[in-house]
Design an enzyme around this catalytic site. Structure first.
Site, PDB file in Angstrom:
ATOM      1  N   ASP A 162      46.065  32.779  24.561  1.00  0.00           N
ATOM      2  CA  ASP A 162      46.760  32.088  25.651  1.00  0.00           C
ATOM      3  C   ASP A 162      47.328  30.749  25.172  1.00  0.00           C
ATOM      4  O   ASP A 162      46.947  30.242  24.115  1.00  0.00           O
ATOM      5  CB  ASP A 162      45.760  31.871  26.794  1.00  0.00           C
ATOM      6  CG  ASP A 162      46.417  31.831  28.163  1.00  0.00           C
ATOM      7  OD1 ASP A 162      47.640  31.629  28.227  1.00  0.00           O
ATOM      8  OD2 ASP A 162      45.697  31.989  29.164  1.00  0.00           O
TER       9      ASP A 162
ATOM     10  N   ASP B 279      51.458  35.473  35.465  1.00  0.00           N
ATOM     11  CA  ASP B 279      50.249  35.216  36.242  1.00  0.00           C
ATOM     12  C   ASP B 279      50.424  35.681  37.684  1.00  0.00           C
ATOM     13  O   ASP B 279      49.476  35.660  38.460  1.00  0.00           O
ATOM     14  CB  ASP B 279      49.920  33.718  36.233  1.00  0.00           C
ATOM     15  CG  ASP B 279      49.110  33.328  35.012  1.00  0.00           C
ATOM     16  OD1 ASP B 279      48.658  34.232  34.285  1.00  0.00           O
ATOM     17  OD2 ASP B 279      48.936  32.124  34.773  1.00  0.00           O
TER      18      ASP B 279
HETATM   19  C1  GLA Z   1      46.256  31.350  32.112  1.00  0.00           C
HETATM   20  C2  GLA Z   1      46.476  32.839  31.963  1.00  0.00           C
HETATM   21  C3  GLA Z   1      45.577  33.576  32.913  1.00  0.00           C
HETATM   22  C4  GLA Z   1      44.138  33.222  32.625  1.00  0.00           C
HETATM   23  C5  GLA Z   1      43.945  31.710  32.699  1.00  0.00           C
HETATM   24  C6  GLA Z   1      42.573  31.314  32.217  1.00  0.00           C
HETATM   25  O1  GLA Z   1      46.695  30.896  33.343  1.00  0.00           O
HETATM   26  O2  GLA Z   1      47.814  33.163  32.167  1.00  0.00           O
HETATM   27  O3  GLA Z   1      45.768  34.965  32.804  1.00  0.00           O
HETATM   28  O4  GLA Z   1      43.785  33.705  31.353  1.00  0.00           O
HETATM   29  O5  GLA Z   1      44.895  31.022  31.901  1.00  0.00           O
HETATM   30  O6  GLA Z   1      42.370  29.960  32.265  1.00  0.00           O
END
Ligand code: GLA
Length: 696
Positions: A451, A520
């Site tokens: 990420d 997301d």
């Molecule tokens: C980001 C990612 C999510 C999740 C969060 C965790 O927002 O896109 O899918 O993994 O971080 O903190």
């Protein structure tokens, strides 16, 4: 070799298309042709020769140079901008020679030198014949002793056939709202699409398509992308003399590179293609190319995964995850991924990033117990990491506050309570390689979600060995280095690229990651549009899509599953709250997905009715041998009464007989494609239908 050469003219011939350029009498490398293959080499047009031009116009309006540097009376947008040690800011390139190589793919290299200064430029053209794609990049070398300042070094300029009546398609968006397709008329002037966030970002994708009256199925489209996971820039220029050109490369905004002797600057690859079969064909060409040539595991069928993020947020431990894992396994999930929250002192988003070892309170005995449990349940185990980041409240930051990107005299702006490690620094790269290698070596981990959750601020690099503005590029090199080293050490691991969703989805990262967390936003009706935009240049087998509880009060579970089944199906809802009937529906749809996933992941995708434009939409996948297909239809919200449109299938063998699930009468491929079929749906209903060839 499909590259025709002469001392001053070159033709690149691919399966259906060709690209030609040559030196004109001024010695300028002039673009000549990009379109369908012509029968004879002599058919391709000659380079444009200088004509008399008024004193107010530069010659580059008339001579479309392949790689124009800023020099002389050139007023078009250049792709190269240089300052020499004596302050001269004018780059005059003279052709030297060329070479061709046959492998790995036919490649033509043309060498140029500045007429006075010791700067060498090599233009590379590699053709991917069966995909009708041209890969272009440039290498700059300093053959002298003093550093040369490079202020812009794009990868390519693409020239359209003469005219100013083109449209540009591009993708824009925001966090939780990525990949909107925009098509707009190009008018005289410069249109810029770029990222300044150190990743490509949600805001814009490094992709373009230029057309003249093309549709999804018909018409000429010139399209391209950049294999680069950092700041990029696309400029679309229509000159006052009706010449339309696209430049693409690393963004030169706040960029500078001290080119030292012996250290070439190699630009990332720009990949471009032409088709006369519309936007759908352009997408399918890129889909095939990504699957066949870029992805580390492009031939591997992806597993149905479960991700814990929306269910447990940071509240992960052996008990909570084991409970979810047991239910997931019972539904047929094959890979269990524990998201954020598992590492040292990570209870919220304000601490822990950087300390990549299991939290002692949540996992007193390490991750081994949970992984064993997951494996016993018959699933692989996956883990979330965010290597490029650090929370000020972390052991790593306390030990190395200088490792972050910052200006010493400025406040370090936090975003989501975190700062960005300077990935250009070798000690940062080494720390991450060693720490992450340890986790991967000590645990049975089959999948990593990588990420990256913030944009850059205060882009300083105090003790940079070169120009501190090299950060924009060296950071990306650093990410690539860490990631590829870990890949080499753990070649079977499947990696996912996430940057708060789809912030880092590009041809560069897909040489390292096998898939992308696209957004997301997991609300299914929004996701339909996001997925369609994503499909413009990236294939379904990279598109991870979870079924979650977002919107469950409104959107039926089946609909939510169908949307996710259009890519890589995953589940991300809180399964503890799903009742028996819901788990049963989930299990049934996972079983169905496993049956049809080869067609979805490896087949040809057809956007039949756009979900970005309509409340009723359809998408179809057809296997390469045209024997199997899958049709999805969705109706979001359309007020009644409404006469739903016919869905005309695509990609079938016109003479073969096909059955479509739910329709009694088998028909020829041509009939399904020309007259179509009607799928009646009420608001928020959806359907998946299997298509099957009955006869040759
Ligand atoms: C980001 C990612 C999510 C999740 C969060 C965790 O927002 O896109 O899918 O993994 O971080 O903190």
């Amino acid at each position: 070799m499909p590259i025709h050469t002469s001392p001053n003219y070159w033709v690149l011939e691919m399966r259906h298309t060709a690209y030609a350029f040559g030196l004109n009498k001024m010695g300028l490398l002039s673009h000549c042709y990009w379109g369908k293959c012509l029968p004879f080499v002599q058919d391709y047009p000659a380079p444009v020769e200088p004509v008399h031009w008024p004193s107010t116009d530069g010659y580059d309006h008339f001579i479309p140079e392949e790689y124009p540097g800023y020099a002389g009376v050139k007023y078009i947008d250049p792709v190269l901008k240089v300052t020499y040690p004596d302050g001269v800011r004018d780059v005059v390139l003279e052709f030297q020679d060329f070479t061709t190589t046959a492998s790995p793919q036919p490649t033509l290299d043309l060498r140029f030198k500045d007429s006075f200064y010791p700067l060498q430029l090599t233009l590379h053209y590699r053709i991917h014949e069966e995909y009708d794609l041209i890969e272009r990049w440039a290498t700059l070398e300093n053959l002298g002793n003093d550093p040369v300042l490079i202020e812009r070094a794009f990868s390519a300029k693409w020239t359209m056939p003469h005219g100013d009546d083109y449209s540009l398609s591009h993708l824009y968006g925001r966090h939780i709202d990525e990949f909107h397709l925009k098509r707009e008329a190009l008018t005289p002037g410069l249109k810029v699409i770029e990222s300044r966030r150190i990743i490509p970002s949600h805001r814009a994708s490094p992709w373009f398509a230029v057309d003249r009256n093309a549709s999804e199925d018909h018409g000429e489209v010139w399209f391209g992308t950049l294999a680069w996971s950092g700041n990029f820039k696309i400029t679309a220029e229509v000159t006052e003399f009706a010449s339309t050109r696209i430049s693409i490369g690393i963004n030169d905004w706040d960029f500078a590179w001290r080119l030292l002797p012996g250290e070439p600057l190699v630009t990332p690859s720009a990949i471009g293609g032409y088709t006369s079969d519309g936007f759908g064909a352009a997408s399918r060409i890129f889909h095939d190319y990504v699957r066949d040539r870029l992805l580390p595991h492009g031939k591997v069928l992806h597993k149905v995964l479960y991700n814990s993020w929306e269910a447990t947020l940071f509240d992960v431990n052996e008990v909570s995850q084991s409970k979810l894992a047991a239910i997931a396994a019972g539904m047929g999930v094959e890979l269990f991924v524990m998201d954020d929250g598992w590492f040292h002192n990570r209870n919220l988003d304000n601490a822990g990033l950087g300390d990549w070892f299991p939290d002692k309170v949540k996992f007193p005995n390490g991750l081994g117990g949970l992984i064993k449990r997951v494996n016993e349940l018959g699933m692989d185990f996956g883990l979330w990491i965010e290597p490029e980041m650090v929370n000020p409240d972390s052991d790593l930051y306390r030990a190395h506050p200088d490792w972050v990107i910052h200006f010493p005299t400025r406040k370090r702006t936090e975003s989501r309570n975190q700062l960005i490690l300077n990935m250009a620094r070798a000690e940062v790269q080494n720390y991450l390689i060693e720490t992450l290698d340890k986790i991967l070596s000590e645990n049975n981990i089959a999948f990593i979600k990588w990420d990256m959750n913030r944009g850059i601020s205060e882009p300083g690099w105090a003790d940079a060995p070169g120009d501190p503005r090299e950060l924009w590029v060296r950071y990306v090199y650093g990410v690539y280095h860490v990631w590829s080293t870990l890949r080499q050490r753990h070649p079977d691991v499947i990696w996912q690229s996430c940057a708060s969703g789809g912030g880092r989805a590009d041809f560069g990262i897909l040489k390292l990651a096998d898939q992308v967390w696209v957004s997301d936003n997991t609300e299914a009706t929004a996701r339909l549009s996001i997925q369609e935009g994503y499909s413009q240049f990236l294939p379904a087998n990279t598109m991870e899509a979870w079924v979650t509880d977002w919107g469950r009060e409104l959107v039926p579970l089946e609909f939510r599953f169908h949307v996710s089944m259009c890519g890589l199906l995953g589940v991300g809802g809180n399964l503890l709250e799903w009742n028996q009937a819901e788990r049963q529906v989930g299990a049934e749809l996972i079983r169905l997905y496993k049956e049809i996933r080869p067609v979805i992941q490896f087949g040809d995708q057809y956007r039949l009715i756009s979900s970005q434009k309509n409340g009723y939409s359809a998408v179809q996948y057809v296997s390469k041998d045209k024997n199997e297909g899958v049709l999805f239809a969705f109706r979001v919200h359309i007020p009644d009464p409404f006469n739903l449109p016919m869905i005309r299938l695509r990609g079938l063998d016109p003479n073969a007989i096909y059955s479509v699930e739910g329709f009694e009468q088998p028909r020829s491929g041509l009939a399904w494609m020309e007259t179509g079929l009607k799928v009646e749906l009420k608001n928020l209903q959806s359907k998946v239908m299997k298509i099957h060839r009955l006869s040759a």
